[in-house]
Design a protein around this motif. Structure first.
Motif, mmCIF file in Angstrom:
data_model
loop_
_atom_site.group_PDB
_atom_site.id
_atom_site.type_symbol
_atom_site.label_atom_id
_atom_site.label_comp_id
_atom_site.label_asym_id
_atom_site.label_seq_id
_atom_site.Cartn_x
_atom_site.Cartn_y
_atom_site.Cartn_z
ATOM 1 N N GLY A 305 0.575 7.112 -13.580
ATOM 2 C CA GLY A 305 1.531 6.576 -14.549
ATOM 3 C C GLY A 305 2.793 6.026 -13.908
ATOM 4 O O GLY A 305 2.907 5.912 -12.683
ATOM 5 N N LEU A 306 3.742 5.702 -14.770
ATOM 6 C CA LEU A 306 4.948 5.009 -14.323
ATOM 7 C C LEU A 306 5.934 5.972 -13.654
ATOM 8 O O LEU A 306 6.545 5.628 -12.642
ATOM 9 N N HIS A 307 6.072 7.178 -14.197
ATOM 10 C CA HIS A 307 6.966 8.155 -13.554
ATOM 11 C C HIS A 307 6.457 8.499 -12.154
ATOM 12 O O HIS A 307 7.230 8.573 -11.204
ATOM 13 N N ARG A 308 5.164 8.725 -12.039
ATOM 14 C CA ARG A 308 4.623 9.106 -10.718
ATOM 15 C C ARG A 308 4.711 7.937 -9.730
ATOM 16 O O ARG A 308 4.795 8.147 -8.526
ATOM 17 N N THR A 309 4.686 6.715 -10.248
ATOM 18 C CA THR A 309 4.873 5.562 -9.358
ATOM 19 C C THR A 309 6.282 5.613 -8.761
ATOM 20 O O THR A 309 6.486 5.316 -7.577
ATOM 21 N N ARG A 310 7.229 6.033 -9.583
ATOM 22 C CA ARG A 310 8.598 6.159 -9.073
ATOM 23 C C ARG A 310 8.706 7.337 -8.092
ATOM 24 O O ARG A 310 9.481 7.282 -7.139
ATOM 25 N N GLU A 311 7.915 8.375 -8.319
ATOM 26 C CA GLU A 311 7.910 9.486 -7.350
ATOM 27 C C GLU A 311 7.347 9.014 -6.012
ATOM 28 O O GLU A 311 7.851 9.360 -4.944
ATOM 29 N N LEU A 312 6.291 8.210 -6.083
ATOM 30 C CA LEU A 312 5.739 7.651 -4.844
ATOM 31 C C LEU A 312 6.801 6.807 -4.132
ATOM 32 O O LEU A 312 6.949 6.887 -2.902
ATOM 33 N N ALA A 313 7.531 6.013 -4.901
ATOM 34 C CA ALA A 313 8.572 5.162 -4.301
ATOM 35 C C ALA A 313 9.602 6.023 -3.568
ATOM 36 O O ALA A 313 10.042 5.694 -2.463
ATOM 37 N N ALA A 314 9.964 7.156 -4.184
ATOM 38 C CA ALA A 314 10.951 8.044 -3.550
ATOM 39 C C ALA A 314 10.386 8.632 -2.258
ATOM 40 O O ALA A 314 11.078 8.730 -1.246
ATOM 41 N N LEU A 315 9.112 8.987 -2.299
ATOM 42 C CA LEU A 315 8.478 9.547 -1.093
ATOM 43 C C LEU A 315 8.473 8.506 0.029
ATOM 44 O O LEU A 315 8.802 8.797 1.182
ATOM 45 N N CYS A 316 8.094 7.286 -0.314
ATOM 46 C CA CYS A 316 8.057 6.214 0.690
ATOM 47 C C CYS A 316 9.450 5.975 1.254
ATOM 48 O O CYS A 316 9.627 5.799 2.468
ATOM 49 N N ARG A 317 10.443 5.969 0.377
ATOM 50 C CA ARG A 317 11.827 5.744 0.836
ATOM 51 C C ARG A 317 12.227 6.836 1.822
ATOM 52 O O ARG A 317 12.816 6.568 2.858
ATOM 53 N N THR A 318 11.855 8.070 1.528
ATOM 54 C CA THR A 318 12.217 9.204 2.394
ATOM 55 C C THR A 318 11.654 9.021 3.805
ATOM 56 O O THR A 318 12.300 9.346 4.787
ATOM 57 N N TYR A 319 10.441 8.481 3.854
ATOM 58 C CA TYR A 319 9.772 8.354 5.157
ATOM 59 C C TYR A 319 9.911 6.953 5.757
ATOM 60 O O TYR A 319 9.250 6.639 6.740
ATOM 61 N N GLY A 320 10.738 6.114 5.155
ATOM 62 C CA GLY A 320 10.941 4.774 5.712
ATOM 63 C C GLY A 320 9.707 3.907 5.615
ATOM 64 O O GLY A 320 9.508 2.980 6.414
ATOM 65 N N VAL A 321 8.852 4.190 4.634
ATOM 66 C CA VAL A 321 7.633 3.394 4.427
ATOM 67 C C VAL A 321 7.906 2.396 3.304
ATOM 68 O O VAL A 321 8.523 2.740 2.288
ATOM 69 N N GLY A 322 7.479 1.160 3.494
ATOM 70 C CA GLY A 322 7.725 0.108 2.501
ATOM 71 C C GLY A 322 6.807 0.252 1.293
ATOM 72 O O GLY A 322 5.832 1.013 1.297
ATOM 73 N N LEU A 323 7.138 -0.530 0.265
ATOM 74 C CA LEU A 323 6.395 -0.421 -0.996
ATOM 75 C C LEU A 323 5.993 -1.812 -1.480
ATOM 76 O O LEU A 323 6.808 -2.742 -1.494
ATOM 77 N N SER A 324 4.726 -1.934 -1.844
ATOM 78 C CA SER A 324 4.259 -3.147 -2.512
ATOM 79 C C SER A 324 3.472 -2.661 -3.734
ATOM 80 O O SER A 324 3.514 -1.479 -4.060
ATOM 81 N N MET A 325 2.788 -3.555 -4.431
ATOM 82 C CA MET A 325 2.029 -3.099 -5.606
ATOM 83 C C MET A 325 0.618 -3.657 -5.610
ATOM 84 O O MET A 325 0.417 -4.860 -5.397
ATOM 85 N N HIS A 326 -0.326 -2.777 -5.863
ATOM 86 C CA HIS A 326 -1.746 -3.108 -5.888
ATOM 87 C C HIS A 326 -2.189 -3.522 -7.285
ATOM 88 O O HIS A 326 -1.577 -3.136 -8.283
ATOM 89 N N SER A 327 -3.261 -4.272 -7.327
ATOM 90 C CA SER A 327 -3.843 -4.617 -8.619
ATOM 91 C C SER A 327 -5.346 -4.620 -8.513
ATOM 92 O O SER A 327 -5.919 -4.940 -7.468
ATOM 93 N N ASN A 328 -5.960 -4.257 -9.623
ATOM 94 C CA ASN A 328 -7.391 -4.450 -9.790
ATOM 95 C C ASN A 328 -7.527 -5.308 -11.042
ATOM 96 O O ASN A 328 -6.528 -5.636 -11.671
ATOM 97 N N THR A 329 -8.720 -5.651 -11.453
ATOM 98 C CA THR A 329 -8.884 -6.449 -12.674
ATOM 99 C C THR A 329 -8.168 -5.755 -13.833
ATOM 100 O O THR A 329 -8.386 -4.564 -14.075
ATOM 101 N N HIS A 330 -7.324 -6.492 -14.547
ATOM 102 C CA HIS A 330 -6.568 -5.870 -15.641
ATOM 103 C C HIS A 330 -6.131 -6.929 -16.640
ATOM 104 O O HIS A 330 -6.183 -8.130 -16.362
ATOM 105 N N LEU A 331 -5.640 -6.445 -17.787
ATOM 106 C CA LEU A 331 -5.178 -7.339 -18.850
ATOM 107 C C LEU A 331 -3.659 -7.227 -19.024
ATOM 108 O O LEU A 331 -2.976 -6.604 -18.220
#
Ligand code: GKR
Ligand code: MG
Length: 421
Positions: A305-331
């Motif tokens: 979900g959206l909250h956990r996506t923000r948690e992932l962003a915080a984790l990446c920021r902590t470790y100096g890892v960049g963030l992009s966004m993935h997609s699969n077929t969607h509407l």
């Protein structure tokens, strides 16, 4: 708790949507692919929308969760994870078998990943309903947007002109560098995309590198990405990285698994990105400690979900890892959710992936329009999209009419059917 925010009813509508014959390392997209639309209706008469994978394994988990929701509040999104663990039960036999996911190319399929992808649609629907009830956009429920527009990248594929036995689609064939460049031109003309991602793992690696060089020739200085979904050996990945070097914004999942990614990362300066070896929190510590990836592609469907996506962003920021966004077929429901959460992530420094321009079906009343490769972030209540119920009914009818062949995405099976040899 305001009783108007309590859930009265949950509707699940599996649908089949058209998909072009896009090629990846597993095979080819089927002519129709499943999605699931989730509607959460409150006692106050407000309906929130969510969208996720619609394969039978996801549906089997979504049904008990939908049945357990009435009476709970749409504010209780943290409670969804516990509830899902309690009521969803085990994934159906045979779908969690330690192999790479047949349709999602999201690394090894696990029961937890399936469950989180289901929860993501319920979380999104609850946030949509809450935002509509309060008269605020979903991004406000996530802390507010830090940008007015979200940039997306053109997602290029090697593809056939047509599904077997069908008429050619509007895009035509792309099986060589010239075809890829032509596809990129059309994406740029139609949507203004400024960066390009090429799905690899289809042709010989040197042909795919040649396609990237052709794109660099046609679009000098534009960010370019290549993603063979883990199809290469370490030696091949290093050879392609050495050849393409600075032409690449990043190389996505050139090899499979954290140890192999770490080996490649240690021997090239080309940044490595992933949506395959870091797809759960449990996978992050090893990958980050080994320096296996410089960029993680978030995806709210994967992460719960959206909250956990923000948690992932915080984790990446902590470790100096960049963030992009993935997609699969969607509407359009998922695209609205992607845009809302992307708008709240300050360190999102890469254009997001989206398959959306490949889809000719949708269930939202007003299809989103990219301008200069960007989508404006909606400030309307909730996700800012409404359901076209007639369209939803048509696409559900298609799902009902299917004999079961297309209700599960399986690119490898689709390729075997099309090319038995
Ligand atoms: O739709 C596809 O063929 C993609 O390959 C998709 O399955 C992947 O999950 C994805 O887009 C990726 O970036 O790996
Ligand atoms: Mg990828």
């Amino acid at each position: 708790m305001d009783s108007a925010l309590r859930i009265e009813d949950v509707r699940l509508t599996p649908i089949l949507i058209k998909d072009p014959p896009l090629l990846n390392t597993q095979g080819v997209h089927q002519p129709l692919t499943p999605r699931l639309v989730v509607e959460v209706e409150t006692r106050g008469g407000i309906t929130g929308l969510g969208e996720t994978y619609g394969d039978t394994a996801y549906l089997a988990l979504a049904r008990p969760l939908a049945a357990a929701l009435p009476g709970r509040s749409v504010t209780d999104v943290n409670g969804l994870f516990r509830l899902a663990a309690d009521v969803c039960g085990a994934a159906p036999a045979g779908v969690v078998d330690g192999r790479v996911d047949a349709g999602g190319l999201r690394g090894v399929r696990t029961a937890e990943k399936l469950r989180l992808s289901v929860v993501s649609a319920f979380e999104t629907a609850c946030l949509d309903a809450l935002g509509r009830s309060l008269g605020v956009p979903v991004h406000a429920l996530l802390g507010g947007r830090v940008r007015e527009e979200v940039e997306y990248s053109a997602y290029l594929f090697f593809k056939w002109a047509a599904h077997p036995g069908a008429a050619p689609d509007a895009w035509g064939e792309a099986l060589d560098p010239a075809g890829v460049v032509e596809q990129a031109r059309r994406f740029e003309a139609a949507h203004g995309f400024g960066s390009f991602k090429l799905k690899g793992g289809v042709l010989a690696p040197e042909r795919e590198a040649a396609a990237i060089r052709a794109l660099a020739g046609e679009f000098p200085g534009r960010p370019l990405r290549l993603d063979p979904n883990g199809a290469w050996s370490v030696a091949t990945a290093l050879a392609v990285a050495a050849e393409l070097g600075d032409l690449l914004e990043y190389l996505e999942d050139p090899v499979t698994g954290t140890p192999a990614m770490a080996e490649v990362a240690a021997r090239t300066d080309v940044p490595l990105a992933t949506n395959m070896c870091v797809t759960t929190f449990a996978e992050a510590p090893e990958a980050f400690a080994r320096g296996a990836v410089r960029i993680v592609l978030c995806d709210h469907h994967y992460w719960g979900g959206l909250h956990r996506t923000r948690e992932l962003a915080a984790l990446c920021r902590t470790y100096g890892v960049g963030l992009s966004m993935h997609s699969n077929t969607h509407l359009g429901i998922s695209l609205a959710a992607m845009t809302q959460v992307a708008a709240t992530l300050p360190q999102l420094a890469h254009a997001c992936d989206t398959h959306y321009p490949w889809q000719t079906d949708d269930v939202v009343t007003v299809p989103p329009r990219f301008r200069a490769g960007r989508l404006a972030v909606s400030d309307a209540p909730g996700l800012g999209v409404d359901l076209d119920r007639d369209r939803l009914a048509d696409l559900h009818r298609r799902w009902l009419d299917d004999d079961g062949t297309l209700r599960d995405r399986d690119d490898a099976a689709a390729l075997r059917r099309a090319r038995p040899e």
